[in-house]
Design an enzyme around this catalytic site. Structure first.
Site, PDB file in Angstrom:
ATOM      1  N   HIS A   5      27.130  34.975  42.538  1.00 12.18           N
ATOM      2  CA  HIS A   5      28.319  35.636  43.085  1.00 12.18           C
ATOM      3  C   HIS A   5      28.184  37.153  43.035  1.00 12.18           C
ATOM      4  O   HIS A   5      27.336  37.687  42.342  1.00 12.18           O
ATOM      5  CB  HIS A   5      29.592  35.198  42.344  1.00 12.18           C
ATOM      6  CG  HIS A   5      29.641  35.625  40.899  1.00 12.18           C
ATOM      7  ND1 HIS A   5      29.274  34.792  39.878  1.00 12.18           N
ATOM      8  CD2 HIS A   5      30.016  36.781  40.309  1.00 12.18           C
ATOM      9  CE1 HIS A   5      29.431  35.418  38.712  1.00 12.18           C
ATOM     10  NE2 HIS A   5      29.876  36.634  38.962  1.00 12.18           N
ATOM     11  N   ARG A   9      36.157  44.486  41.891  1.00 16.00           N
ATOM     12  CA  ARG A   9      37.419  44.739  41.194  1.00 16.00           C
ATOM     13  C   ARG A   9      38.492  45.064  42.228  1.00 16.00           C
ATOM     14  O   ARG A   9      38.234  45.803  43.172  1.00 16.00           O
ATOM     15  CB  ARG A   9      37.264  45.890  40.210  1.00 16.00           C
ATOM     16  CG  ARG A   9      36.420  45.540  39.021  1.00 16.00           C
ATOM     17  CD  ARG A   9      36.332  46.702  38.026  1.00 16.00           C
ATOM     18  NE  ARG A   9      35.539  46.324  36.879  1.00 16.00           N
ATOM     19  CZ  ARG A   9      34.224  46.450  36.807  1.00 16.00           C
ATOM     20  NH1 ARG A   9      33.549  46.973  37.813  1.00 16.00           N
ATOM     21  NH2 ARG A   9      33.575  46.072  35.729  1.00 16.00           N
ATOM     22  N   GLU A  55      33.665  37.093  43.528  1.00 16.59           N
ATOM     23  CA  GLU A  55      34.558  37.072  42.370  1.00 16.59           C
ATOM     24  C   GLU A  55      35.474  38.281  42.462  1.00 16.59           C
ATOM     25  O   GLU A  55      35.006  39.417  42.436  1.00 16.59           O
ATOM     26  CB  GLU A  55      33.740  37.133  41.083  1.00 16.59           C
ATOM     27  CG  GLU A  55      34.569  37.323  39.823  1.00 16.59           C
ATOM     28  CD  GLU A  55      33.705  37.657  38.619  1.00 16.59           C
ATOM     29  OE1 GLU A  55      34.163  38.467  37.790  1.00 16.59           O
ATOM     30  OE2 GLU A  55      32.578  37.133  38.498  1.00 16.59           O
ATOM     31  N   ASN A  59      42.125  43.539  36.777  1.00 16.05           N
ATOM     32  CA  ASN A  59      42.506  43.982  35.435  1.00 16.05           C
ATOM     33  C   ASN A  59      44.008  44.227  35.438  1.00 16.05           C
ATOM     34  O   ASN A  59      44.529  44.910  36.319  1.00 16.05           O
ATOM     35  CB  ASN A  59      41.744  45.246  35.048  1.00 16.05           C
ATOM     36  CG  ASN A  59      40.276  44.961  34.866  1.00 16.05           C
ATOM     37  OD1 ASN A  59      39.901  44.164  34.020  1.00 16.05           O
ATOM     38  ND2 ASN A  59      39.433  45.578  35.671  1.00 16.05           N
ATOM     39  N   HIS A  73      29.109  43.695  40.016  1.00 13.70           N
ATOM     40  CA  HIS A  73      27.735  43.309  39.744  1.00 13.70           C
ATOM     41  C   HIS A  73      27.292  42.188  40.666  1.00 13.70           C
ATOM     42  O   HIS A  73      28.106  41.520  41.280  1.00 13.70           O
ATOM     43  CB  HIS A  73      27.581  42.872  38.287  1.00 13.70           C
ATOM     44  CG  HIS A  73      28.453  41.701  37.909  1.00 13.70           C
ATOM     45  ND1 HIS A  73      29.666  41.858  37.274  1.00 13.70           N
ATOM     46  CD2 HIS A  73      28.298  40.370  38.094  1.00 13.70           C
ATOM     47  CE1 HIS A  73      30.213  40.663  37.082  1.00 13.70           C
ATOM     48  NE2 HIS A  73      29.406  39.739  37.570  1.00 13.70           N
ATOM     49  N   GLU A 116      23.978  40.735  36.588  1.00 14.21           N
ATOM     50  CA  GLU A 116      24.293  39.783  35.530  1.00 14.21           C
ATOM     51  C   GLU A 116      23.327  38.610  35.637  1.00 14.21           C
ATOM     52  O   GLU A 116      23.120  38.066  36.716  1.00 14.21           O
ATOM     53  CB  GLU A 116      25.731  39.290  35.683  1.00 14.21           C
ATOM     54  CG  GLU A 116      26.145  38.271  34.656  1.00 14.21           C
ATOM     55  CD  GLU A 116      27.573  37.783  34.857  1.00 14.21           C
ATOM     56  OE1 GLU A 116      28.172  37.328  33.877  1.00 14.21           O
ATOM     57  OE2 GLU A 116      28.078  37.841  36.004  1.00 14.21           O
TER      58      GLU A 116
END
Length: 139
Positions: A5, A9, A55, A59, A73, A116
């Site tokens: 993925h 954000r 994804e 937050n 990432h 990641e």
């Protein structure tokens, strides 16, 4: 290695879901609220192809994502996270977040894009040098 993925954000989860799902046509395949960390993850995929996902990370506390900070990432699943990290180190790549848990590590590309790495299947048993290796820089 398998592509998993890309994380982005978002500041307004509802507006982002309307864009990615209602307008673009992606479908929500998984959602997880993490109360302790104060964030929500929403995984989206194209209809009929859940293998490559986006994804959305929201937050809960307002943040300013200047300078490309909203892009998080790239994520890849690997057969052996320890062997992968060892190979990266042999190529002079800094392991920013070592796989102390036998499951997850982070490195950065030459352009500082976070990558990641996730162990395929169950985490590997904790092992040195990873267990005692500190985080280095940002990831």
């Amino acid at each position: 290695m398998k592509y998993l993925h890309t994380m982005v954000r978002v500041t307004d989860l509802d507006a982002s879901r309307r864009f990615y799902c209602d307008a673009l046509g992606l479908r929500e395949v998984k959602r997880a609220d993490h109360e302790k960390g104060r964030y929500t993850l929403v995984f989206l995929a194209a209809p009929g192809d859940e293998t490559a996902q986006v994804e959305l990370t929201h937050n809960w506390d307002p943040q300013n994502y200047s300078g490309g900070r909203n892009f998080g990432h790239l994520a890849y699943q690997v057969d052996d996270i320890y062997a992968t990290c060892r190979r990266l180190m042999e190529h002079a790549v800094t392991i920013n977040r070592p796989p102390r848990d036998g499951y997850m590590a982070f490195v950065r590309s030459p352009d500082q894009i976070s990558i990641e790495l996730l162990q395929k299947g169950a985490p590997l048993a904790p092992a040195e040098p990873w267990t005692s290796m500190p985080n280095i820089g940002a990831w």
